[in-house]
Design a protein around this motif. Structure first.
Motif: not given
Length: 303
Positions: A10, A75, A103
């Motif tokens: 991440t 994103t 995500s």
């Protein structure tokens, strides 16, 4: 602290480091008098390009796509604000948790990197009840994560998502939003405090009605003397279309007309006052300022 594979993946993917006060990847700090505000990365959302372009004029979509380097997905980062005072560790929103998108949902990792556990959080304040802001309230077993915290939310926002009819009246693409919000808000129903526009909810923290993204969306003005920072939530949702074309509707807003009116007025105020901001979906940890740029605006990261 253990560097788990989830944490490594991440933080490496986020790659968001504030240039003015860098901490670990996905984190940055700014100070305000005796207050410290930290932007914590909860990861990012992955949204279809069609959502970003929904209200862009058809003849400008190719130009906009090229100008901003859009791919098949957009994103936006998710920046959760931690405000620390002498006696409080205050979270503004709690991220997406494990059920929304793979995500996102990494707030606990970010807190750990900041040297805190969920038990250290004294207050949780919600800007609104969309999944990436409230679904992180509970763990995989539906137990509350922030067991020592008080909870605060705007009265209008609570009323909307707690209304049993909302699931029937909200547009079909957001039905799961309504179900998920109602389920989580029910977990704090006996320990939540409500507030109104303009109310000082904690010392130095005032609520600011910024309706449109949701029916009761709130931003927060944190002030120490003459210095202030606005915690935006999602009332200004990105750093390209929202700044370059604030009068264009956004598909992420539930009331698109009200969202435009709120965004235009707020950008004008922020540019005039040069108040620092921390935006949930703004880039580079979301901390910066708004500047006027002709008939539009631009987001400038503080350095």
């Amino acid at each position: 602290m253990t560097l788990t594979r989830r944490r490594f993946t991440t933080l490496a993917a986020a790659g968001i480091v504030g240039s003015f006060a860098p901490l670990r990847a996905g984190m940055a700090q700014t100070s305000l008098g005796g207050f410290t505000l930290t932007s914590l990365s909860d990861g990012e959302l992955r949204l279809p390009l069609s959502m970003a372009l929904e209200y862009v004029p058809q003849d400008m979509r190719a130009e906009v796509t090229q100008q901003y380097g859009f791919g098949e997905t957009v994103t936006p980062p998710c920046n959760v604000t931690l405000l620390q005072t002498d006696s409080h560790n205050i979270l503004f929103d709690v991220g997406a948790g494990p059920e929304f998108m793979s995500s996102a949902g990494f707030l606990l990792d970010a807190l750990d990197a900041a040297g805190l556990t969920p038990d250290d959080i004294t207050d949780v304040v919600f800007t609104h009840a969309h999944p990436d802001h409230i679904w992180g309230l509970v763990d995989d077993f539906d137990d509350l994560l922030f067991t020592n915290a008080s909870y605060m939310i705007g009265q209008a926002e609570w009323d909307y998502w707690s209304d049993p009819d909302t699931v029937n009246t909200i547009d079909s693409g957001r039905t799961t939003f309504a179900v998920g919000a109602a389920r989580r808000l029910a977990r704090i129903a006996d320990q939540v405090t409500f507030f109104q526009d303009g109310q000082e909810i904690l010392p130095g923290v005032a609520a600011r009605a910024t309706f449109g993204h949701t029916p009761g969306h709130m931003a927060f003005e944190v002030r120490q003397g003459n210095d202030a920072i606005m915690i935006l939530g999602d009332c200004i949702g990105n750093h390209h279309l929202a700044f370059d074309h604030p009068d264009w509707k956004s598909a992420s807003d539930q009331d698109t007309d009200m969202g435009v009116a709120t965004r235009v007025a707020l950008l004008d105020q922020l540019a005039y006052e040069q108040m620092q901001i921390l935006g949930f979906h703004l880039p580079n940890t979301g901390i910066g300022r708004v500047e006027k740029a002709g008939s539009a605006y631009r987001f400038v990261q503080d350095s």
